[in-house]
Design an enzyme around this catalytic site. Sequence first.
Site, PDB file in Angstrom:
ATOM      1  N   ARG A  77     -88.729 -39.478 -58.319  1.00 20.98           N
ATOM      2  CA  ARG A  77     -88.519 -39.489 -56.865  1.00 20.98           C
ATOM      3  C   ARG A  77     -89.790 -39.005 -56.179  1.00 20.98           C
ATOM      4  NH1 ARG A  77     -85.922 -35.017 -53.254  1.00 20.98           N
ATOM      5  NH2 ARG A  77     -86.041 -36.105 -51.282  1.00 20.98           N
ATOM      6  N   HIS A 121     -90.440 -37.135 -45.787  1.00 19.88           N
ATOM      7  CA  HIS A 121     -90.416 -35.793 -46.361  1.00 19.88           C
ATOM      8  C   HIS A 121     -91.394 -34.942 -45.530  1.00 19.88           C
ATOM      9  CE1 HIS A 121     -89.352 -33.493 -50.236  1.00 19.88           C
ATOM     10  NE2 HIS A 121     -89.987 -32.617 -49.467  1.00 19.88           N
ATOM     11  N   GLU A 166     -83.815 -33.395 -46.407  1.00 16.65           N
ATOM     12  CA  GLU A 166     -83.476 -32.104 -45.806  1.00 16.65           C
ATOM     13  C   GLU A 166     -83.702 -32.052 -44.295  1.00 16.65           C
ATOM     14  OE1 GLU A 166     -85.530 -29.036 -47.966  1.00 16.65           O
ATOM     15  OE2 GLU A 166     -84.661 -29.592 -49.883  1.00 16.65           O
ATOM     16  N   ASN A 296     -79.836 -31.496 -52.534  1.00 17.65           N
ATOM     17  CA  ASN A 296     -80.826 -30.531 -53.025  1.00 17.65           C
ATOM     18  C   ASN A 296     -80.160 -29.172 -53.067  1.00 17.65           C
ATOM     19  OD1 ASN A 296     -82.596 -32.632 -52.905  1.00 17.65           O
ATOM     20  ND2 ASN A 296     -83.932 -31.760 -51.346  1.00 17.65           N
ATOM     21  N   TYR A 298     -80.676 -25.141 -54.113  1.00 22.69           N
ATOM     22  CA  TYR A 298     -81.511 -24.017 -54.552  1.00 22.69           C
ATOM     23  C   TYR A 298     -80.780 -22.690 -54.474  1.00 22.69           C
ATOM     24  CZ  TYR A 298     -85.451 -27.183 -54.511  1.00 22.69           C
ATOM     25  OH  TYR A 298     -86.299 -28.225 -54.778  1.00 22.69           O
ATOM     26  N   GLU A 357     -82.916 -32.658 -55.937  1.00 28.17           N
ATOM     27  CA  GLU A 357     -83.836 -31.543 -56.203  1.00 28.17           C
ATOM     28  C   GLU A 357     -83.062 -30.345 -56.705  1.00 28.17           C
ATOM     29  OE1 GLU A 357     -86.481 -30.179 -53.078  1.00 28.17           O
ATOM     30  OE2 GLU A 357     -86.816 -32.240 -52.420  1.00 28.17           O
TER      31      GLU A 357
HETATM   32  O1  IFM Z   1     -90.941 -27.819 -52.047  1.00 27.41           O
HETATM   33  C1  IFM Z   1     -89.734 -27.984 -51.408  1.00 27.41           C
HETATM   34  C2  IFM Z   1     -89.441 -29.450 -51.157  1.00 27.41           C
HETATM   35  O2  IFM Z   1     -90.455 -30.048 -50.425  1.00 27.41           O
HETATM   36  C3  IFM Z   1     -88.152 -29.622 -50.402  1.00 27.41           C
HETATM   37  N1  IFM Z   1     -87.086 -28.888 -51.031  1.00 27.41           N
HETATM   38  C4  IFM Z   1     -87.314 -27.526 -51.422  1.00 27.41           C
HETATM   39  C5  IFM Z   1     -88.582 -27.423 -52.230  1.00 27.41           C
HETATM   40  C6  IFM Z   1     -88.832 -25.969 -52.656  1.00 27.41           C
HETATM   41  O3  IFM Z   1     -88.975 -25.166 -51.539  1.00 27.41           O
END
Ligand code: IFM
Length: 450
Positions: A77, A121, A166, A296, A298, A357
Amino acid sequence: MTDTSFPTDFLWGTATAAYQIEGAVTEGGRGESIWDRFSHTPGMVYQNQNGDLACDHYHRYREDIRLMKAIGLRSYRFSTAWSRIFPAGSGKINPPGLDFYQRLIDELLAAGIVPMITLYHWDLPQSLQDKGGWKNRDTVKYFTDYAGTMFDRFCDRVHLWITHNEPWVVSFLGHDSGLHAPGIQDRKSALEVSHNLLLSHAYAALLFGEYRRAASNIGITLNIAPAYPNSDSPEDEQAARYYDGYQNRWFLDPVFTGRYPEDMLEVYQKQFNAPLVEAEDLNAFQKSRIDFLGVNYYMRKLVCRPEDKGELFTELRPNYPGVQFTDMDWEVYADGLYTLLTRIQRDYDPPVIYVTENGIACSDRVDDDGQIRDEARIAYLRDHFSAAHRAMQEGVKLKGYYVWSLIDNFEWAYGVSKRFGIVYVDYKTQARTLKSSAHWYREVIGNSGF
Ligand code: IFM
């Protein structure tokens, strides 16, 4: 036999983004983007670093594809830089920009790697920012033109398309806290931007219908953070509902139901006295459809009742025995991925989900023997893959997983001080070295599990 087995056609991949890796910011006719401007503004990025060179991927993409092949990736990606295609954001197309992505895509296909393109992005052409950026509704039209240009040129060979990465970050970090480009601090602007981003997604997805082939798929990537109340008090539970409304439902609902969540509309209309949405916009939301949702993940969010008047919630730093934080100071919480995947399937029922992600920043170092032993990253990925696997066992239609990131890269306001890659980059020489996690990932892919 593996303990955790995934389907053999599962799309194991990695992800990157143009500004974070490409460099070559003045080559091939590329125009200036808001991240060029922002990173060259003193004080906005750690140590005033910028993405002028980044990982020099523009020149080293063949080497990077060789690395992907060595890891056994099935998919990659990446994002395309709008200002390589339209240096001024609209108007005249820049053929060398299209040619660069043509070479990249052809090389990926020759290596047997499925390309997944993200159209936006975060690197808006600066000339469009000069006209108001995402606050200006004309940007919606320019984005749709750019999307159409990309579909037209690459739809025959690229089957996985993402409109936005995002949009919450673009809206709120870019226009509320101002930590990201264009560095605006105004919550009302952030909301207007979020609406225009969602609208541009809807128009691009509608336009995609004209280019659609049998295998074509379009989606959007949202960074979704499951919100947990700090206690079972009604106030903390309401705070968690508001957090969910602010970061998750505000973006999920228009995409899946064609409407904004009522509770958040009410709050925002009271706060900003602004009718945000025109009738034709809802029409576009309702008519557009997606083939998959990109997620995504995290972190989760732990919240309690607001401490400040006028706020909807207060975010808390988790504090319990054994709690771990990444180099970004983000809590490690794999179970949150299971929670959010099962919740999204239950509440929105997307046809397909990809984790577009997930990954961890670690303070990696090169040992004397040249190895990078990133055991914490392996543990992190193993736990998150397991959480995803558990969700799949319960019916979540997850078809692929993209580790962030292929290589260490320019981490926005943190510059190159945070390392997310499974491949180490020595920024002085641009030498790439597979970390232990890349070797481990190759095994996972080869065995379809672990
Ligand atoms: O690096 C970023 C990415 O560009 C978008 N999602 C989170 C990642 C980590 O912060």
